[in-house]
Scaffold this active site. Structure first.
Site, mmCIF file in Angstrom:
data_model
loop_
_atom_site.group_PDB
_atom_site.id
_atom_site.type_symbol
_atom_site.label_atom_id
_atom_site.label_comp_id
_atom_site.label_asym_id
_atom_site.label_seq_id
_atom_site.Cartn_x
_atom_site.Cartn_y
_atom_site.Cartn_z
ATOM 1 C CG ASP A 297 32.907 36.323 38.009
ATOM 2 O OD1 ASP A 297 33.364 35.344 38.629
ATOM 3 O OD2 ASP A 297 33.361 36.690 36.904
ATOM 4 C CB ALA A 352 45.389 40.567 44.402
ATOM 5 C CG ASP A 369 39.173 34.611 37.058
ATOM 6 O OD1 ASP A 369 39.475 34.895 35.883
ATOM 7 O OD2 ASP A 369 38.006 34.390 37.429
#
Length: 511
Positions: A297, A352, A369
């Site tokens: 985001d 990731a 995050d």
């Protein structure tokens, strides 16, 4: 008829019947995948969803096979009626489940009932098709079973490839189930025509197709209405990416909220508390090169870029659609202050965990995050193996890792398991927590290499900027945990034993 002299008509009939076996196998497997996918999107914990659906489906298939015995006396009639039923129940399955979740809060029992009903009907199909196959050629049952199972297994392969790469991206769950229901009805017509069954048997198949067509017309409006039922505020954007459901809502007072698979990711009213607490302690030291894992985001990225001495930021997020939305949606881009347009930023759309294994770049600060670990895909990002990779491959000497750890109040075992996992990877930890009204009490883990000792909790105010929430006094208080939510004797999370899934599920069970 002998096995060596088979008429062309019998050979053609056999090919069509084996093709029907493949078709119904595709349909049955897609129904399983629709139910599993919908449950995973709505509840997470994919291991739980897969286990329950498979147990209900396969056990019901066994019962269906037994129930098909009396139907084998009239296999054409039995098969057409079974296909009518499975086309109806399977075709409407996604709508039934979505409605059960959105309107009645009865998803789990409905899921088990629907999976069992479809499994029962699918279990009836194979014995009936076997009976029809043996009528086409005089051969041993073993040869017929071999041909039938080959077609059945091939159907599973076709469904396994078609669902994630074709049906789900193009049609979504509801329309996929409806389309596959129509294929089940088509299988009934194929058998009816191939073996020249009574024409009156076409009536139930036509009736089911009419119902499915009506549902397809209504499906768009139903989905919008049911989806809105899940959220308090009006939906301003929603899409289904390859990886997740992405939904933005906005209240009349301007509160913008992001939901991924129905889980709240932020509220614009208080997200600054979360992101300041996650990012700035990690940047209270060397920070020329910063890595953000997750955070598609752009809000954690916004906080990083407030420091002018940050020279380079790499952001790795799984979903390219989320990254595109954060750039192009005016509401979201306004909230992240157009962070992705900063020339210091490089974005990577990749898992990731896999990216970490191939990366050769090292960083002064790494900020993890990720969404909460409520399914197997995210649980691996909270594992000892992942944090060990961060330590060995990504962190520069003196570098810091900051991890969002969930709620030490609602899910204390999960939070402390994350802290134990970071420590087990050879990092010295400093857990802390703050109040984020939209989430409640929320925890983080700050870490650096064990030889460097636990990192102190500190904050460097960005030059020429003011933090709205975080200061030295707030951080000092954040390091203190009350007795009922203090450190717990829990095990670390590993790839082999993803304990975090059970800790997370247990934590939120009563909330």
């Amino acid at each position: 008829m002998s096995a060596t002299a088979v008429s062309p008509r019998a050979r053609r009939t056999r090919v069509l019947l084996l093709g029907t076996v493949l078709l119904v196998a595709v349909c049955g497997f897609v129904y399983e995948l629709v139910i599993i996918a919908l449950g995973t999107y709505l509840f997470g914990n994919s291991i739980f969803q897969v286990s329950i659906v498979l147990a209900a489906f396969v056990s019901a298939m066994g019962l269906g096979s037994l129930a098909a015995k009396p139907l084998q006396r009239r296999p054409v009639t039995g098969f057409v009626l079974v296909e009518s039923a499975v086309a109806l129940v399977g075709g409407l399955s996604a709508m039934l489940l979505y409605a059960a979740f959105a309107y009645a809060d009865l998803y789990q029992p409905t899921m088990i009932a629907v999976a069992s009903a479809i499994g029962f009907l699918v279990g009836c199909e194979i014995p009936l098709l076997m009976a029809l196959l043996q009528r086409t050629r005089d051969e041993s049952p073993g040869r017929s079973v071999a041909d039938l199972l080959a077609a059945d297994y091939l159907g599973a392969v076709v469904a396994g490839i078609a669902f994630p790469f074709l049906l789900l991206p193009a049609l979504g769950q509801i329309q996929s189930a409806l389309a596959v229901g129509a294929l089940n009805a088509a299988a009934g017509f194929v058998v009816l025509r191939t073996v020249r069954g009574p024409s009156m048997l076409a009536a139930p198949l036509l009736a089911v197709l009419a119902v499915l067509a009506g549902a397809a017309i209504f499906a768009g409006r139903f989905e919008v209405t049911a989806r809105q039922q899940l959220f308090d505020d009006p939906i301003v954007h929603t899409e289904r990416s390859r990886y997740q459901d992405i939904t933005l809502t906005e209240s009349g007072s301007g509160d913008l909220r992001l939901f991924l698979n129905g889980d709240l990711q932020f509220s614009s009213r208080d997200e600054y508390r979360y992101h300041e607490a996650l990012v700035h302690p990690a940047l209270a030291g060397p920070r020329a090169r910063v890595l953000v894992l997750g955070g598609g985001d752009g809000l954690a990225l916004r906080e990083v870029l407030r420091h002018p001495d940050v020279k380079r930021v790499v952001l790795v997020d799984l979903d390219p659609r989320m990254l595109a939305l954060a750039r192009t949606d005016t509401r979201l881009a306004g909230l992240n202050q157009a962070a992705f347009s900063d020339p210091r930023v490089t974005t990577v759309a990749q898992d990731a965990f896999n990216w970490l294994r191939s990366s050769t770049e090292r960083f002064d600060a790494v900020i993890a995050d990720f969404p909460d670990p409520d399914d197997a895909g995210t649980a691996k990002l909270y594992s000892v193996e992942f944090y060990d990779g961060v330590r060995r491959r990504l962190l520069l000497p003196g570098g810091r890792l900051a991890v969002q750890g969930g709620s030490p109040y609602f899910a204390p075992d999960a939070f402390w398991s994350i802290e134990r996992s970071v420590a087990a990877a050879g990092l010295a930890t400093r857990p802390y927590h703050v109040d984020v009204p939209s989430f409640g009490d929320w925890g983080f883990v700050l870490a650096r290499r064990q030889g460097e000792g636990p990192p102190p909790l500190a904050v460097d105010r960005p030059t020429g900027a003011r933090l709205r929430f975080l200061d030295a006094r707030t951080l000092a208080a954040a390091a203190s945990f009350p007795p009922d939510r203090g450190r717990r004797s829990v095990a670390p999370n590993t790839l082999n034993r993803p304990r975090i899934l059970d800790y997370e599920r247990r934590g939120y069970r009563d909330y």
